[in-house]
Enzyme design. Structure first.
Site, PDB file in Angstrom:
ATOM      1  N   GLY A   1       1.393  -0.994   0.145  1.00  9.80           N
ATOM      2  CA  GLY A   1       0.174  -0.028  -0.116  1.00  9.80           C
ATOM      3  C   GLY A   1       1.087   1.321   0.043  1.00  9.80           C
ATOM      4  O   GLY A   1       0.297   2.464   0.724  1.00  9.80           O
TER       5      GLY A   1
ATOM      6  N   ARG B   1       0.058   5.348  -2.176  1.00 14.30           N
ATOM      7  CA  ARG B   1      -1.180   6.534  -1.340  1.00 14.30           C
ATOM      8  C   ARG B   1      -0.858   6.448   0.316  1.00 14.30           C
ATOM      9  O   ARG B   1      -0.488   5.585   0.621  1.00 14.30           O
ATOM     10  CB  ARG B   1      -2.091   6.140  -1.479  1.00 14.30           C
ATOM     11  CG  ARG B   1      -2.953   6.232  -2.908  1.00 14.30           C
ATOM     12  CD  ARG B   1      -4.682   6.384  -3.079  1.00 14.30           C
ATOM     13  NE  ARG B   1      -4.905   4.785  -2.930  1.00 14.30           N
ATOM     14  CZ  ARG B   1      -5.675   5.218  -1.823  1.00 14.30           C
ATOM     15  NH1 ARG B   1      -6.431   5.769  -1.436  1.00 14.30           N
ATOM     16  NH2 ARG B   1      -6.245   3.689  -1.385  1.00 14.30           N
TER      17      ARG B   1
ATOM     18  N   THR C   1      -4.726  -0.819  -6.889  1.00 15.78           N
ATOM     19  CA  THR C   1      -5.120  -0.648  -7.636  1.00 15.78           C
ATOM     20  C   THR C   1      -4.472   0.915  -8.556  1.00 15.78           C
ATOM     21  O   THR C   1      -5.183   1.226  -9.822  1.00 15.78           O
ATOM     22  CB  THR C   1      -6.874   0.020  -7.622  1.00 15.78           C
ATOM     23  OG1 THR C   1      -6.442   0.836  -6.644  1.00 15.78           O
ATOM     24  CG2 THR C   1      -7.534  -1.686  -6.817  1.00 15.78           C
TER      25      THR C   1
ATOM     26  N   ASN D   1       1.965  -2.157   5.291  1.00 11.73           N
ATOM     27  CA  ASN D   1       1.147  -1.182   6.082  1.00 11.73           C
ATOM     28  C   ASN D   1      -0.815  -1.286   4.992  1.00 11.73           C
ATOM     29  O   ASN D   1      -1.929  -0.347   5.253  1.00 11.73           O
ATOM     30  CB  ASN D   1       1.140   0.463   5.149  1.00 11.73           C
ATOM     31  CG  ASN D   1       0.489   0.921   4.453  1.00 11.73           C
ATOM     32  OD1 ASN D   1       0.416   2.034   5.813  1.00 11.73           O
ATOM     33  ND2 ASN D   1      -0.061   1.858   3.185  1.00 11.73           N
TER      34      ASN D   1
ATOM     35  N   SER E   1      -3.664  -0.161  14.189  1.00 11.29           N
ATOM     36  CA  SER E   1      -4.393   1.600  14.576  1.00 11.29           C
ATOM     37  C   SER E   1      -5.031   1.257  16.236  1.00 11.29           C
ATOM     38  O   SER E   1      -5.150   0.460  16.855  1.00 11.29           O
ATOM     39  CB  SER E   1      -5.727   1.017  13.492  1.00 11.29           C
ATOM     40  OG  SER E   1      -6.759   2.255  13.892  1.00 11.29           O
TER      41      SER E   1
ATOM     42  N   TYR F   1     -12.915  -3.660  11.004  1.00  9.84           N
ATOM     43  CA  TYR F   1     -11.402  -3.048  10.947  1.00  9.84           C
ATOM     44  C   TYR F   1     -11.005  -3.792  12.409  1.00  9.84           C
ATOM     45  O   TYR F   1      -9.357  -3.529  12.311  1.00  9.84           O
ATOM     46  CB  TYR F   1     -12.292  -1.982  10.521  1.00  9.84           C
ATOM     47  CG  TYR F   1     -10.801  -0.509   9.894  1.00  9.84           C
ATOM     48  CD1 TYR F   1      -9.979  -1.036   9.432  1.00  9.84           C
ATOM     49  CD2 TYR F   1     -10.322  -0.070  11.335  1.00  9.84           C
ATOM     50  CE1 TYR F   1      -8.774  -0.107   9.393  1.00  9.84           C
ATOM     51  CE2 TYR F   1      -9.128   0.326  11.188  1.00  9.84           C
ATOM     52  CZ  TYR F   1      -8.128   0.623  10.286  1.00  9.84           C
ATOM     53  OH  TYR F   1      -7.306   1.152  10.205  1.00  9.84           O
TER      54      TYR F   1
ATOM     55  N   LYS G   1      -7.138  -4.719  13.167  1.00 14.47           N
ATOM     56  CA  LYS G   1      -6.485  -4.175  13.583  1.00 14.47           C
ATOM     57  C   LYS G   1      -5.917  -5.291  15.031  1.00 14.47           C
ATOM     58  O   LYS G   1      -4.711  -5.086  15.365  1.00 14.47           O
ATOM     59  CB  LYS G   1      -6.671  -3.132  13.664  1.00 14.47           C
ATOM     60  CG  LYS G   1      -6.942  -2.100  12.528  1.00 14.47           C
ATOM     61  CD  LYS G   1      -5.581  -2.360  11.547  1.00 14.47           C
ATOM     62  CE  LYS G   1      -5.384  -1.904   9.895  1.00 14.47           C
ATOM     63  NZ  LYS G   1      -4.126  -1.551   9.244  1.00 14.47           N
TER      64      LYS G   1
ATOM     65  N   ILE H   1      -5.408   9.833  11.801  1.00 16.24           N
ATOM     66  CA  ILE H   1      -3.842  10.342  10.577  1.00 16.24           C
ATOM     67  C   ILE H   1      -4.696  11.469   9.117  1.00 16.24           C
ATOM     68  O   ILE H   1      -5.756  10.648   8.761  1.00 16.24           O
ATOM     69  CB  ILE H   1      -3.219   9.419  10.087  1.00 16.24           C
ATOM     70  CG1 ILE H   1      -2.532   9.168  11.329  1.00 16.24           C
ATOM     71  CG2 ILE H   1      -2.131   9.749   9.991  1.00 16.24           C
ATOM     72  CD1 ILE H   1      -1.993   9.616  12.568  1.00 16.24           C
TER      73      ILE H   1
END
Ligand code: NAP
Length: 247
Positions: free
Chosen positions: A12, A15, A38, A90, A142, A155, A159, A188
């Site tokens: 990742g 971005r 992507t 990541n 996270s 999520y 994490k 973030i």
């Protein structure tokens, strides 16, 4: 900061936090393998940016949650560079819904994208780095993995799982001088948090002791430290990068 090895793979990396990790590590002299899934154009332009700044970079597209694709990518890197010094797991996504409305597919797809990808990467890194008797991996968890969050059962579970995964790999890697650590970012400023409404954002900012969202750069430097020789006696640790929101 000093790095004993030459190269790093960042999943990742196209971005957000991952892209900044690539910039910072390239600035420390590492050859950076920028993974995208992507966003091919973003990865390509990041490579150009890093090279124009005097750094070394390569682009490698694959789905980090695809076992065979990740294995092949590691093979490609080892064939090109003769080894892999560092890995940053990541890559991550969200699919938020209140738990009562969350289907099993909503749940499992996020576990697969976020946790299985970190597992595959950690396993492949351990294989390669064990032979080298050196290596370091940072998994991106996270704040939500420690605290939980409404609308993020999938999520948060992924994490939280990353923290347990990191500690287990740290135990297996330690005899071969392979370190595994995690960072747990708070809120973030990236595409991931763009969806928050202005009022929700203001509430969070007010609750954060340092009174601001973090930047990708804040997280990237924490990751760089955990990979570098400066942290050579740290393994199985979780470094929170959250402005004091959760201590
Ligand atoms: P972002 O801006 O949305 O970027 C996500 C990155 O993950 C993109 O580069 C994307 O690549 C990549 N990715 C997603 N699925 C992938 C897959 N299957 N294979 C390979 N790459 C994949 O997110 P971010 O905020 O930078 O988040 C980066 C990490 O930090 C995530 O693990 C996230 O959970 C974690 N985190 C973020 C925050 C925050 O507040 N932003 C807080 C705590 C933790 P493509 O665009 O190429 O598909």
């Amino acid at each position: 900061m000093h790095f004993s090895k030459e190269n790093v793979l960042v999943t990742g990396g196209s971005r957000g936090i991952g892209a900044q990790v690539c910039r910072v590590l390239a600035g420390f002299g590492l050859k950076v393998w920028i993974n995208y899934h992507t966003s091919a154009e973003r990865a390509d332009s990041l490579k150009v940016e890093i090279e124009q700044a005097g750094g070394r970079a390569a682009v490698i597209g694959f789905d980090a949650s695809d076992d065979a694709a990740f294995v092949q990518a590691c093979k490609t890197i080892v064939e090109a560079d003769g080894g892999l010094g560092y890995l940053v797991n990541n890559a991550g996504i969200t699919k938020d819904k209140l738990a009562l409305r969350m289907s099993l597919d909503d749940f499992e797809s996020i576990i697969h994208a976020n946790l299985s990808s970190a597992f595959i990467g950690s396993r492949e890194a351990l294989k390669i780095m064990s032979k080298q008797r050196f290596g370091a991996v940072v998994n991106v968890s996270s704040i939500v993995g420690e605290q939980g969050n409404m609308g993020q059962a999938n999520y948060a579970a992924s994490k939280g799982g990353i923290l347990a995964l990191t500690k287990s790999f740290a135990l297996e890697g330690a005899p071969r001088n392979v370190r595994f650590n995690a960072v747990a970012p708070g809120f973030i400023d990236t595409d991931m948090t763009q969806a928050l409404g202005a009022d929700v954002r203001a509430q969070y900012e007010n609750a954060i002791p340092l009174k601001r969202f973090g930047t990708s750069n804040d997280v990237a430097h924490a990751i760089a430290f955990l990979l570098s020789d400066s942290s050579q006696y740290i393994t199985g640790e979780v470094l929170r990068v959250n402005g004091g929101l959760y201590m």
